[in-house]
Design an enzyme around this catalytic site. Structure first.
Site, short mmCIF file in Angstrom:
data_model
loop_
_atom_site.label_atom_id
_atom_site.label_comp_id
_atom_site.label_asym_id
_atom_site.label_seq_id
_atom_site.Cartn_x
_atom_site.Cartn_y
_atom_site.Cartn_z
CB ILE A 24 -0.99 0.04 1.20
CG1 ILE A 24 -0.25 -0.20 2.51
CG2 ILE A 24 -2.09 -0.98 1.00
CD1 ILE A 24 -1.14 -0.05 3.73
N GLY A 25 2.13 1.13 -0.13
CA GLY A 25 2.97 2.32 -0.21
C GLY A 25 4.41 1.91 -0.38
N GLY A 27 8.64 3.61 -0.76
CA GLY A 27 9.59 4.71 -0.87
C GLY A 27 10.95 4.13 -1.22
CB SER A 29 15.25 2.83 2.40
OG SER A 29 14.67 3.79 3.23
CB VAL A 32 3.69 0.81 3.76
CG1 VAL A 32 2.66 0.61 4.86
CG2 VAL A 32 4.71 1.84 4.18
CE LYS A 48 8.76 3.45 8.35
NZ LYS A 48 8.52 4.77 8.91
CG ASP A 142 8.35 14.69 6.44
OD1 ASP A 142 8.13 15.70 5.72
OD2 ASP A 142 8.59 13.58 5.97
#
Lengths: 511, 360
Positions: A24-25, A27, A29, A32, A48, A142
């Site tokens: 579902i995600g 990046g 490194s 998820v 994650k 962030d």
């Protein structure tokens, strides 16, 4: 007393207890997943998975994030159930947030932004989280819609502590009152950080100029940008396609009035679209002077949050009818390629424009309170195009924000341009830092280019001149060297002659 | 303005306004205001109550008061967004804290506190380790007489609920050389090899951070420890850490090993370590790993074997036997970013290995 903690369910610490359902995600490194925890009634979780091999050499940051997550406890903060290593990866098991991130929600269904009522519900929960975090001595660093998640009940949680920091535990922060000697001299720095973290679009000016140090108020700036993001459907400036001509347009002859239209195409939202309370709230967060921004706690009392609705409002007005997180993520993955193609087409006529000019220069921000837009301030546009060389080398020292288009598309993959961030649990730490560094590098390179350009304008071809000059210098050096040697030889000869002379004069009488 | 402390009208909360001018320090506290020492004394009383009996509902107010005290102590020591800490107040608090057994009470009662109070208490304890009173670290003196507290802190790695709190306290306490020495020489030291590999990552990582601190902070103490405990320590280190099945354990261990051996103060230990063929075997295996990070860290230890000018014959034998493989491996070993030092080291090691002659 301790029972409230003890009753926490202990999630299993081995990967075999979890069944991965879907990605579902993703990046740089981390990936998820949506998964279920089989031994605990197949409870859905988000996992994650951080690749240690690709995260920075120093593992302290990973440790700090894990620790932060374990020790924070607030209804509006997404905490980890547990974390453990699986070969070269760290698995952080978290509650599954069915609604996904607000970034994913707005990019899917609310591309022109959410209503103020919805925004208020989201922001008040975010502020509650921030207020708690700041009270704990933590900076989030962030804040953005991609890191604000919603569960199926409309409960909002702040996530992703990949770049968070604590004033109580960091080598960057000067420990307050560590001894007598440190009492006053570093008074202003004791609650400050000077390193660099976050995602460029949301970054406060003082973070970009991080040598000045920044503090909790940097989170407030990002919070303000997030408010704009929720209101407009995207953060300011994010929609510029990464094309060279566009960059040139902006650096050379873009006018602010055009800019508005450009950024928010098809959403020219009149200045009356937003309430005064909202504009005022956002404006206070986006004050250039960090000290003038309100604290999270103070913001909670802002009139914008009066009569704020509850989570059920979000369920009804935002989550209703929304495809699942997995589905949205897949859709975005599919359209990703098309998007980037589409952007390239925007290039249009300026095909021959300077190659590799990658970033536009922005010397500061004007916050247009009426239109609720953040507008870049470019170096003063006094010159016509035929003189724009002069303009290009006008560097403003203060409040410069340089952004590089590529940052959005490559550095933070799941961010704005590609809009793929369904679950923000992804570590963007490394990417963000990298992106920032590449922004800086790009900017420096550009400045170098401009200086060279100017030099060439002033003194013919500066580059070649320079090369010629250095050649000349080395030639002269060599000549000097040979002259020295000659000199030395001559001196030796002279000595010889002298000796000869002496000996001959001495010898003369006898001979 | 005339004093550093102002009392909020209704509650017991003491808020700091401005640091007092140094000359007026004698009139710093008015009698009715709760001084930092008062807060510590009150905290101590409340902790005693908590320790002696079970806390029932009637005592709930006392718990709230205790939590509030801990928060206040934290604010005094760290300051807050409005005010910097006042040295005078910090000093007073520290003195009173170590005057009696507050530290012990707090450590022993920590499991009975709620999460927020535990965090506050941990931060207070951490800060107090660095506070000087009349340019003396009185925390160190206190701990010297109460070393058994370290036993509680270290053992907590076995208790997931308390590990991160006690672990953070422990790391602050071993900043004192005398405490680090105690821990190093205690039987607990062996347990760290297991704590580092606890499945719970945040606890394992905390234990690893503490272990690293123990092995690197106080140079001469560490050097002494390593030479006195060489045998068992490196046996454990090799078998449990460097040859662990856990990737992150191996990676952290080989990095730490490099840090330890390359430290000038551990020169004797290093010389001993690089004379062992068993050690060489382990490092050569680590260099063959598919993980680049581990390879690179292993190289930084391996280079010491190669650079050793008094290589024992069996070490030379191994290097000669594996010369071609080693040279190929080293030739392929590259760091992503340019690193002149690394390249220079590598060239040196390769030269050394290429020039080796088997001794008769």
């Amino acid at each position: 007393m301790a029972s409230n903690i003890a009753e926490r369910v202990q999630y299993p610490l081995d990967s075999s207890s979890y069944k991965i359902i879907d990605e579902i995600g993703a990046g740089n490194s981390a990936v998820v997943y949506k998964a279920i925890c089989v031994p605990i009634n197949s409870t859905p979780v988000a996992i994650k998975s951080i690749d240690f091999e690709r995260s920075r050499p120093d593992l302290d940051d990973v440790r700090r994030e894990a620790k932060t997550l374990s020790l924070l406890s607030h209804p509006n903060i997404l905490k980890a159930h547990c974390s453990f290593t699986v070969d070269r990866r760290l698995w952080v098991v978290m509650p599954f947030m069915a609604g996904g991130s607000l970034q994913s929600i707005i990019s899917h269904s609310f591309q022109n932004g959410l209503t103020e009522q919805s925004i208020a519900v989201i922001l008040i929960d975010t502020l509650n989280a921030l207020s708690y975090l700041h009270g704990q001595g933590h900076l989030h660093r962030d804040i953005k819609s991609g890191n604000i998640l919603v569960d199926s009940n409309g409960l909002v949680k702040l996530a992703d502590f990949g770049v968070s920091a604590s004033i109580y535990e960091s080598n960057n922060a000067v420990g307050a009152c560590s001894s007598y000697s440190s009492s006053s001299s570093n008074s202003s720095s004791s609650l400050m950080f000077t390193d660099f973290a976050g995602t460029p679009y949301w970054m406060a000016p003082e973070v970009i100029h991080s040598h000045n140090g920044y503090s909790f108020k940097a989170d407030i700036w990002s919070f303000g940008i997030t408010a704009l993001e929720l209101a407009h459907g995207r953060p300011p400036l994010s929609h510029l396609p990464p094309s060279k001509s566009m960059m040139l347009n902006i650096t050379k002859r873009f006018r602010f009035s055009d800019f508005d239209k450009y950024i928010y195409k098809g959403h020219s939202g009149g200045s009356n679209k937003f309430s005064k309370a909202f504009k005022d709230m956002v404006a206070s967060c986006l004050n250039q002077d960090p000290t003038k921004r309100p604290s999270a706690e103070k913001l909670l009392k802002h009139s914008f949050f009066k009569n704020c609705k509850g989570p059920e409002f979000l369920v009804k007005n935002v989550l209703n009818g929304l495809p699942s997180v997995e589905k949205r993520y897949k859709e975005i993955k599919v359209t990703m390629g098309e998007d980037s193609k589409g952007n390239d087409d925007d290039d249009g006529d300026d095909e021959d424009s300077v190659v590799n000019v990658k970033q536009r220069r922005i010397s500061g921000w004007n916050f247009n309170e009426d239109g609720l837009k953040l507008e870049p301030v470019f170096p003063k546009d006094q010159c016509r195009e035929d003189h724009d060389v002069v303009k290009q080398v006008r560097f403003e020292e203060e409040n410069e924000i340089q952004e590089e288009e590529d940052v959005a598309s490559s550095g933070t993959v799941i961010e704005t341009n590609l809009g793929a961030s369904d679950v923000s649990g992804v570590v963007k730490n490394r990417e963000a830092t990298l992106a920032t560094l590449s922004v800086l590098k790009g900017s420096l390179e550009q400045e170098l280019g401009q200086v060279k350009f100017l030099m060439s304008l002033i003194g013919g071809n500066g580059e070649e001149n320079h090369v010629a000059e250095s050649e000349e210098i080395s030639k002269l050096r060599m000549e000097l060297e040979t002259e020295r040697k000659k000199n030395l030889q001559l001196e030796l000869q002279l000595e010889n002659i002298k000796l000869h002379l002496i000996s001959s004069t001495l010898n003369t009488p006898t001979s | 303005m005339e004093m550093g402390l102002a009392r909020a009208s209704s509650s017991e909360v003491v808020v700091y306004s401005e640091p007092p001018p140094p000359t007026e320090s004698k009139s710093l506290f008015k009698p009715k205001v709760r001084t930092p020492a008062d807060i510590v004394r009150n905290t101590r009383d409340l902790l005693r109550i908590l320790q002696n009996g079970s806390v029932n509902k009637r005592d709930n107010d006392k718990m709230i008061e205790l939590f509030k005290n801990l928060r206040e102590m934290k604010t005094i020591l760290y300051g807050n967004s409005e005010a910097e800490p006042v040295p005078e107040a910090c000093s007073q608090l520290t003195q009173e804290f170590f005057n009696e057994n507050t530290f012990r009470l707090l450590v022993e009662c920590l499991p009975k506190l709620n999460l927020e109070a535990r965090k506050d208490a941990t931060q207070v304890v951490a800060n107090l380790q660095r506070q000087q009173v009349q340019s003396k670290l009185i925390a160190s003196d206190y701990l010297e007489k109460n070393m058994d507290l370290m036993d509680i802190l270290i053992s907590s790695y076995e208790n997931p609920e308390m590990a991160l709190h006690y672990g953070a306290m422990l790391r602050e306490c071993i900043r004192h050389q005398i405490v680090a020495k105690y821990v190093l020489e205690s039987p607990h030291m062996k347990k760290f090899f297991n704590y580092i590999q606890i499945p719970n990552f945040d606890i394992a990582a905390d234990a690893a951070a503490t272990f690293k601190e123990l092995m690197t902070r106080h140079k001469s103490t560490v050097a002494e420890f390593l030479s006195n405990n060489y045998q068992w320590f490196f046996e454990e280190y090799n078998s449990k850490l460097l040859e662990s099945s856990n990737y992150i354990t191996r990676r952290q261990a080989v990095k730490l090993l490099g840090d330890m051996l390359l430290d000038r103060s551990n020169a004797a230990v290093m010389a001993r370590y690089v004379s062992s063929r068993e050690n060489l075997r382990i490092l050569m295996n680590l260099m063959r790993e598919s993980s680049k990070s581990i390879q690179i860290e292993a190289f930084h230890v391996f280079k010491l074997f190669a650079a050793n000018q008094k290589k024992p014959p069996d070490i030379i034998g191994i290097l000669v036997t594996n010369r071609n493989k080693l040279l190929r491996l080293l030739g392929d070993l590259k760091i992503d970013k340019e690193d002149e030092q690394f390249e220079a080291d590598k060239a040196q090691v390769m030269k050394e290995i290429a020039a080796l002659e088997p001794r008769e």
